[in-house]
Write a protein that holds these residues in place. Sequence first.
Motif, PDB file in Angstrom:
ATOM      1  N   TRP A   8      60.879  -3.320 -29.746  1.00  0.00           N
ATOM      2  CA  TRP A   8      61.904  -4.117 -29.073  1.00  0.00           C
ATOM      3  C   TRP A   8      61.942  -5.556 -29.584  1.00  0.00           C
ATOM      4  N   GLN A   9      60.793  -6.067 -30.017  1.00  0.00           N
ATOM      5  CA  GLN A   9      60.758  -7.437 -30.514  1.00  0.00           C
ATOM      6  C   GLN A   9      61.562  -7.581 -31.797  1.00  0.00           C
ATOM      7  N   LYS A  10      61.436  -6.599 -32.688  1.00  0.00           N
ATOM      8  CA  LYS A  10      62.222  -6.642 -33.922  1.00  0.00           C
ATOM      9  C   LYS A  10      63.708  -6.518 -33.618  1.00  0.00           C
ATOM     10  N   VAL A  11      64.041  -5.640 -32.677  1.00  0.00           N
ATOM     11  CA  VAL A  11      65.443  -5.458 -32.305  1.00  0.00           C
ATOM     12  C   VAL A  11      66.040  -6.762 -31.787  1.00  0.00           C
TER      13      VAL A  11
ATOM     14  N   LEU B 107      73.880  -2.684 -20.962  1.00  0.00           N
ATOM     15  CA  LEU B 107      72.503  -2.531 -20.496  1.00  0.00           C
ATOM     16  C   LEU B 107      71.919  -1.191 -20.911  1.00  0.00           C
ATOM     17  N   GLN B 108      72.787  -0.183 -21.077  1.00  0.00           N
ATOM     18  CA  GLN B 108      72.310   1.158 -21.389  1.00  0.00           C
ATOM     19  C   GLN B 108      71.928   1.330 -22.866  1.00  0.00           C
ATOM     20  N   SER B 109      72.279   0.378 -23.705  1.00  0.00           N
ATOM     21  CA  SER B 109      72.033   0.500 -25.146  1.00  0.00           C
ATOM     22  C   SER B 109      70.597   0.141 -25.511  1.00  0.00           C
ATOM     23  N   LYS B 110      70.197   0.461 -26.735  1.00  0.00           N
ATOM     24  CA  LYS B 110      68.857   0.124 -27.206  1.00  0.00           C
ATOM     25  C   LYS B 110      68.679  -1.401 -27.240  1.00  0.00           C
TER      26      LYS B 110
END
Length: 211
Positions: free
Chosen positions: A62-65, A108-111
């Motif tokens: 998640w940090q990279k995203v 909100l539902q997305s990656k």
Amino acid sequence: MMKSLAFLVFSLYQAVYIHGYISPSYRSKTTLFVSVSAGDSVSAFASAAASSSASSDLSWDWQKVTDDVFKTDKRPVILFDGVCNLCNGGVNFALDHDKQGAFRFVSLQSKIGKSLLVRSGRAPGDMSSIVLCTHDGKAYFQSDAILRIAQGLDTLALKGFGSLGLVTPRILRDGFYELVAENRYRFGETDSCRMDWDGEFDDRFIPDPED
């Protein structure tokens, strides 16, 4: 004047003013509502502990995203509930009153949406509030998010509404926000779409990264 102001408040508090709908593909690219406790904002440092716990629910980095979201584009990102009629109407309202393109959107539902929730110290499945995320790691929730978004829109009336609203006691404005948010699905869920024939909003919705 009072009728106009009331309309403005309800429109911005999760989009009573529904011009159309956001497409399913856009929903997967956008983010706007997240639950929070009262507070002005949450910084990346303040939410580090919560993020560490919440990130265990995600199967990706998640940090990279989130780093990639702001790598080349520093514009704030609005997280919204992509299956809520009111919320999608709110996105349409923002699009129609943000001709300069100050804000980007992701559901909100997305990656990306879930990753930004974790970055903000929230659970990745928390769909209870709108969230405004900035490139410097801050996140604003509930009425704080709505009013700061209003400050960034085009018209002086909306900017003034945002500025005046922020000096209103949070307990009052968040109470109203929560009342609307908790009942937003009474206005229905949608798979319909607002047609973007000329690609005007292509750079306003952030696509999920490929697996």
